[in-house]
Motif scaffolding. Structure first.
Motif, PDB file in Angstrom:
ATOM      1  N   ARG A   1     -20.119 -27.007 -17.305  1.00 24.09           N
ATOM      2  CA  ARG A   1     -20.132 -27.571 -15.956  1.00 24.09           C
ATOM      3  C   ARG A   1     -18.912 -28.445 -15.766  1.00 24.09           C
ATOM      4  O   ARG A   1     -18.518 -29.179 -16.680  1.00 24.09           O
ATOM      5  CB  ARG A   1     -21.396 -28.399 -15.799  1.00 24.09           C
TER       6      ARG A   1
ATOM      7  N   LEU B   1     -10.506 -28.357 -13.225  1.00 25.45           N
ATOM      8  CA  LEU B   1     -11.806 -29.019 -13.329  1.00 25.45           C
ATOM      9  C   LEU B   1     -11.709 -30.340 -14.077  1.00 25.45           C
ATOM     10  O   LEU B   1     -10.952 -30.481 -15.032  1.00 25.45           O
ATOM     11  CB  LEU B   1     -12.821 -28.111 -14.030  1.00 25.45           C
TER      12      LEU B   1
ATOM     13  N   TRP C   1     -19.254 -28.973  -7.635  1.00 23.48           N
ATOM     14  CA  TRP C   1     -19.503 -28.698  -9.042  1.00 23.48           C
ATOM     15  C   TRP C   1     -19.468 -27.202  -9.273  1.00 23.48           C
ATOM     16  O   TRP C   1     -19.916 -26.424  -8.426  1.00 23.48           O
ATOM     17  CB  TRP C   1     -20.855 -29.251  -9.474  1.00 23.48           C
ATOM     18  N   LYS C   2     -18.955 -26.817 -10.420  1.00 19.11           N
ATOM     19  CA  LYS C   2     -18.898 -25.411 -10.805  1.00 19.11           C
ATOM     20  C   LYS C   2     -19.579 -25.302 -12.168  1.00 19.11           C
ATOM     21  O   LYS C   2     -19.370 -26.149 -13.035  1.00 19.11           O
ATOM     22  CB  LYS C   2     -17.425 -24.985 -10.903  1.00 19.11           C
ATOM     23  N   SER C   3     -20.404 -24.283 -12.351  1.00 20.64           N
ATOM     24  CA  SER C   3     -21.040 -24.120 -13.653  1.00 20.64           C
ATOM     25  C   SER C   3     -21.065 -22.654 -14.051  1.00 20.64           C
ATOM     26  O   SER C   3     -20.957 -21.760 -13.208  1.00 20.64           O
ATOM     27  CB  SER C   3     -22.467 -24.695 -13.647  1.00 20.64           C
TER      28      SER C   3
ATOM     29  N   ASP D   1     -14.744 -29.694  -9.391  1.00 20.54           N
ATOM     30  CA  ASP D   1     -13.501 -29.252  -8.767  1.00 20.54           C
ATOM     31  C   ASP D   1     -13.159 -30.247  -7.665  1.00 20.54           C
ATOM     32  O   ASP D   1     -13.765 -30.222  -6.585  1.00 20.54           O
ATOM     33  CB  ASP D   1     -13.669 -27.846  -8.191  1.00 20.54           C
TER      34      ASP D   1
END
Length: 189
Positions: free
Chosen positions: A80, A61, A89-91, A83
């Protein structure tokens, strides 16, 4: 009679498990000195991840941020990151509680209740902020020195601050050669 005894034993075991489960467990393998006195109000808000040790939950990330918001005796956490492989987005949302009182920078945080991890705020900059002035940079250790983060209010920190935090991390036994310096490009969050 035997079925009734078994039922009572099971009921007792379930009740015991139900009472223990909400508290979860927090393991601290390496307790480090933490910020005291600590002011949660000065820690709340958005932080940029400057550096970290590699772990599967953040692997790959970039543009990682953490946001902390007070909610009664708890602190809500929203992590948050972007990637670039998946172009997404990853949260993750979690909750944190003080373990040694609100004046001590040691918390337990959970993203997977009832399991908690230690969050030990070892250093902040400035070390003696004026009243109501938010902390600007922090060095955080997890349950041991295999977990470490440098966080800041802005996407970059100056070299002198970086060296100061690296010296503190090395003194704790952190392998600073393994740090990942997080890419913080200008992007809309």
């Amino acid at each position: 009679m035997m079925n009734r005894n078994i039922a009572l034993l099971l009921r007792g075991a379930l009740l015991s498990a139900a009472l223990l489960l909400p508290t979860g467990c927090t393991i601290i393998d390496t307790k480090v000195a933490v910020v005291q006195p600590f002011d949660a109000q000065n820690y709340l808000g958005k932080w940029y991840e400057i550096a970290r040790l590699d772990h599967s939950f953040e692997r790959g990330l970039t543009q990682v941020t953490a946001e902390y918001q007070q909610d009664g005796d708890a602190i809500n956490v929203i992590n948050r990151g972007y990637d670039p492989q998946k172009k997404a987005w990853k949260s993750a949302e979690g909750i944190a509680y003080f373990t040694d009182g609100e004046q001590t920078g040691r918390l337990k945080v959970s993203f997977f209740r009832p399991f908690y991890g230690a969050y030990q705020i070892h250093a902040i900059i400035p070390e003696q902020p004026s009243t109501n002035e938010p902390y600007q940079v922090s060095l955080v250790i997890g349950p041991d020195t295999d977990y470490m983060w440098i966080l800041a209010r802005s996407p970059q920190i100056d070299d002198a601050t970086k060296q100061q935090l690296l010296t503190k991390a090395k003194a704790l036994g952190v392998d600073t050669q393994q740090l990942i310096w997080v890419e913080q490009t200008a992007a809309t969050h």
